[in-house]
Design a protein around this motif. Structure first.
Motif, short mmCIF file in Angstrom:
data_model
loop_
_atom_site.label_atom_id
_atom_site.label_comp_id
_atom_site.label_asym_id
_atom_site.label_seq_id
_atom_site.Cartn_x
_atom_site.Cartn_y
_atom_site.Cartn_z
N ASP A 59 0.81 -1.21 0.00
CA ASP A 59 0.00 0.00 0.00
C ASP A 59 0.85 1.26 0.00
OD1 ASP A 59 -2.25 -1.55 -0.03
OD2 ASP A 59 -2.52 -1.51 2.15
N ALA A 60 2.07 1.17 0.47
CA ALA A 60 2.92 2.36 0.56
C ALA A 60 3.57 2.72 -0.78
CB ALA A 60 4.01 2.13 1.61
N HIS A 61 3.48 1.81 -1.77
CA HIS A 61 4.12 2.06 -3.07
C HIS A 61 3.13 1.82 -4.21
CE1 HIS A 61 7.48 1.14 -0.33
NE2 HIS A 61 8.15 2.04 -1.05
N PRO A 62 2.08 2.63 -4.29
CA PRO A 62 1.13 2.46 -5.39
C PRO A 62 1.82 2.71 -6.74
CG PRO A 62 0.76 4.54 -4.27
CD PRO A 62 1.73 3.79 -3.44
N GLY A 63 1.47 1.87 -7.71
CA GLY A 63 2.07 2.03 -9.03
C GLY A 63 3.47 1.48 -9.14
N ALA A 64 3.91 0.71 -8.16
CA ALA A 64 5.27 0.17 -8.20
C ALA A 64 5.38 -1.02 -9.14
CB ALA A 64 5.70 -0.25 -6.80
N VAL A 65 4.25 -1.51 -9.61
CA VAL A 65 4.28 -2.59 -10.60
C VAL A 65 3.46 -2.19 -11.81
CG1 VAL A 65 4.69 -4.47 -8.97
CG2 VAL A 65 2.35 -3.75 -9.46
N THR A 66 3.74 -2.86 -12.93
CA THR A 66 3.08 -2.52 -14.19
C THR A 66 2.74 -3.80 -14.94
OG1 THR A 66 3.32 -1.22 -16.22
CG2 THR A 66 5.28 -2.38 -15.46
N ASP A 67 1.85 -3.69 -15.90
CA ASP A 67 1.56 -4.78 -16.83
C ASP A 67 2.09 -4.38 -18.20
OD1 ASP A 67 0.18 -6.02 -14.77
OD2 ASP A 67 -1.78 -5.28 -15.44
N MET A 68 2.60 -5.32 -18.95
CA MET A 68 3.13 -5.05 -20.29
C MET A 68 2.45 -5.96 -21.30
SD MET A 68 5.53 -3.05 -21.72
CE MET A 68 6.95 -2.83 -20.62
N THR A 69 1.89 -5.35 -22.34
CA THR A 69 1.21 -6.09 -23.41
C THR A 69 1.91 -5.81 -24.73
OG1 THR A 69 -0.93 -6.01 -22.30
CG2 THR A 69 -0.96 -6.40 -24.67
N PHE A 70 2.09 -6.85 -25.54
CA PHE A 70 2.65 -6.66 -26.87
C PHE A 70 2.04 -7.67 -27.83
CE2 PHE A 70 5.48 -9.54 -24.61
CZ PHE A 70 5.70 -10.57 -25.52
N SER A 71 2.13 -7.36 -29.11
CA SER A 71 1.63 -8.29 -30.13
C SER A 71 2.80 -8.81 -30.94
CB SER A 71 0.62 -7.60 -31.05
OG SER A 71 1.24 -6.61 -31.84
N CYS A 72 2.60 -10.00 -31.53
CA CYS A 72 3.61 -10.60 -32.39
C CYS A 72 2.89 -11.57 -33.34
CB CYS A 72 4.68 -11.32 -31.57
SG CYS A 72 4.09 -12.82 -30.73
N PRO A 73 3.55 -12.03 -34.39
CA PRO A 73 2.94 -13.03 -35.27
C PRO A 73 2.59 -14.29 -34.49
CG PRO A 73 4.85 -12.07 -36.33
CD PRO A 73 4.86 -11.58 -34.91
N ILE A 74 1.48 -14.91 -34.85
CA ILE A 74 0.97 -16.04 -34.08
C ILE A 74 1.94 -17.22 -34.12
CG2 ILE A 74 -0.35 -17.16 -35.93
CD1 ILE A 74 -2.65 -17.43 -33.85
N ASN A 75 2.73 -17.34 -35.20
CA ASN A 75 3.66 -18.46 -35.29
C ASN A 75 4.94 -18.24 -34.47
OD1 ASN A 75 4.95 -16.55 -36.86
ND2 ASN A 75 5.03 -17.81 -38.71
N GLN A 76 5.02 -17.09 -33.79
CA GLN A 76 6.18 -16.82 -32.93
C GLN A 76 5.83 -16.83 -31.45
OE1 GLN A 76 8.10 -13.21 -34.30
NE2 GLN A 76 8.34 -13.98 -36.38
N VAL A 77 4.61 -17.24 -31.12
CA VAL A 77 4.15 -17.22 -29.73
C VAL A 77 4.99 -18.14 -28.84
CG1 VAL A 77 2.26 -17.94 -28.20
CG2 VAL A 77 1.79 -16.47 -30.16
N GLU A 78 5.23 -19.36 -29.29
CA GLU A 78 5.98 -20.29 -28.45
C GLU A 78 7.41 -19.78 -28.21
OE1 GLU A 78 4.73 -22.81 -26.78
OE2 GLU A 78 2.81 -22.17 -27.64
N ARG A 79 7.99 -19.20 -29.23
CA ARG A 79 9.33 -18.63 -29.09
C ARG A 79 9.32 -17.48 -28.06
NH1 ARG A 79 11.64 -16.54 -34.60
NH2 ARG A 79 10.51 -18.39 -35.29
N ALA A 80 8.27 -16.65 -28.14
CA ALA A 80 8.15 -15.52 -27.20
C ALA A 80 7.95 -16.02 -25.77
CB ALA A 80 6.99 -14.62 -27.62
N LYS A 81 7.09 -17.03 -25.59
CA LYS A 81 6.85 -17.57 -24.25
C LYS A 81 8.14 -18.13 -23.65
CE LYS A 81 3.30 -20.23 -23.51
NZ LYS A 81 2.31 -21.31 -23.73
N LYS A 82 8.89 -18.87 -24.45
CA LYS A 82 10.15 -19.45 -23.95
C LYS A 82 11.14 -18.36 -23.57
CE LYS A 82 13.64 -22.97 -24.87
NZ LYS A 82 14.71 -22.20 -24.22
N ALA A 83 11.22 -17.30 -24.38
CA ALA A 83 12.14 -16.20 -24.08
C ALA A 83 11.78 -15.55 -22.75
CB ALA A 83 12.12 -15.18 -25.21
N MET A 84 10.48 -15.37 -22.50
CA MET A 84 10.04 -14.74 -21.24
C MET A 84 10.25 -15.67 -20.05
SD MET A 84 9.12 -11.64 -21.93
CE MET A 84 10.72 -11.79 -22.75
#
Length: 419
Positions: free
Chosen positions: A308-333
């Motif tokens: 409660d003492a640090h509002p906004g200390a975290v964020t969400d990140m959304t991005f798009s990529c080609p559907i055939n690169q999803v597994e590659r992106a998941k593994k990288a993350m």
């Protein structure tokens, strides 16, 4: 003599009858007084067949041998086209990439041009040859190995030759009769454009329009090569097709020139990431290293906080990529999380999305394009998930089931059916 480059894609040379039809189009230009460089693709379906042979022989294939096999399709077409022209009484000969020589980098399967020396072909024109039929899609590496340029590489070959030889124009013959305001299969109101600027065509090509390969448009824009897109299956004249040219050649542009779309998109969201300097680099660096082509990016304050003492200390990140690169992106993350490079609570993938974009150089000088686009989508009950913009483009990510409705609504909203 004035010189033209003419490129014929796979459907335009799919069999002997179509090769003869293409040769007649070359003959007309020779009769008009041109020397002609003809760039040919492999016959329709041939490249896929050759790729299948390679993959059926070796899953972990040597990329140099892959290129040696796959490049052979264009060699066959070039030889057959030269033979047909000779039968028609036109002095012609075929050229493989190494004979020109088309000098490329050594990146097998995705090589890039280094140089196209003119001397050998110019010497043949000086001897009285009227047509040089060049196998597209291929070249030779510094090590002397055959290379290929990646899918759509024959378009790029044609533009590169037009630039190297100072051609008057580069005509791309394909199975459509020009560039349309959108895909006619999606909107019956789609209209063929007489002219379109390089920048607009580049955006449309990168956003999903299949008429021209993106690298070919980039090259044409850099070297000011005038491109014309024409149908192989219709009688054409100097006013046919769509001219892709410099913006200065277009007297007055509409605010929006076209609507592009791509079904093959995915949206990935990382929830509850520490909001600190360098976090974006920690995410998109590994994605780049993994060869993931990230497109749209949105960062927002997460609903969750570390405390409660640090509002906004975290964020969400959304991005798009080609559907055939999803597994590659998941593994990288996942790998980045495992090594402590980033931390996140959850990774969510949505593969049921599509990207729809409006493109036009007129946006530079007109306000209200975004408002009109968003109003048109809202009127159809279409929710926008992600937005990205550039000087001449606005793209949105929406549910895939609404893609065709969105394209039709935007085409109507900007009255693209009107000349």
């Amino acid at each position: 003599m004035p010189l033209l480059v003419m490129k014929f894609g796979g459907t335009s040379v799919a069999d002997l009858a179509r090769i003869e039809n293409a040769a007649k189009k070359v003959q007309k230009e020779v009769e008009r007084g041109y020397d002609v460089i003809v760039i040919v693709s492999a016959m329709s379906g041939e490249t896929n067949k050759l790729v299948g042979y390679v993959e059926g022989t070796s899953k972990l294939y040597d990329a140099r041998e892959y290129d040696a096999v796959v490049a052979s399709g264009e060699n066959v077409t070039a030889g057959l086209m030269a033979l047909r022209l000779q039968e028609m009484g036109i002095p012609a000969r075929s050229w493989q990439g190494w004979q020109v020589p088309i000098q490329t980098t050594a990146q097998h399967g995705s090589a890039r041009f280094v140089d196209i020396p003119r001397a050998n072909i110019d010497a043949k024109f000086a001897e009285g040859f009227k047509v040089a039929v060049v196998a597209g899609f291929q070249g030779i590496s510094p090590e002397g190995r055959i290379t290929t340029l990646g899918r759509g590489g024959s378009d790029t070959t044609a533009v590169a030759f037009a630039a190297a030889f100072g051609a008057e124009r580069c005509d791309i013959y394909t199975d459509v009769d020009g560039v349309y305001t959108t895909d006619p299969r999606v909107s019956s109101k789609a209209r063929k454009l007489d002219k379109i600027a390089f920048e607009e065509m580049l955006e449309l090509a990168s956003l999903g329009a299949k008429v021209l390969q993106t690298r070919s448009v980039e090259l044409a824009m850099r070297y000011k090569v005038r491109l014309r897109v024409l149908s192989s299956f219709e009688d054409t004249d100097e006013t046919s097709g769509t001219l892709v040219c410099d913006e200065e050649e277009i007297m007055e542009s509409k605010v929006v020139s076209g609507v592009a779309f791509s079904r093959e998109e995915a949206k990935i969201t990382l929830f509850t990431i520490e909001d600190r300097p360098g976090v974006a680099s920690a995410i998109f660096g590994p994605l780049a290293d993994a060869g993931v082509n990230v497109d749209m990016i949105v960062q927002n304050i997460s609903e969750k906080d570390y405390d409660d003492a640090h509002p906004g200390a975290v964020t969400d990140m959304t991005f798009s990529c080609p559907i055939n690169q999803v597994e590659r992106a998941k593994k990288a993350m996942e790998d980045a999380k495992a090594t402590g490079l980033i931390g996140y609570d959850e990774l969510i993938v949505d593969t049921d999305v599509a990207k729809v974009s409006v493109v036009g150089i007129g946006m530079r000088s007109h306000a209200g394009v975004a408002a009109k686009m968003f109003n048109a989508l809202a009127a159809e009950g279409i929710n926008i998930k992600v937005i990205s913009t550039s000087e001449i483009k606005i793209s949105v990510l929406i549910d895939r089931k609404y893609m065709e409705l969105a394209v039709q609504a935007l085409h109507d909203a900007f009255e693209l059916e009107k000349a």
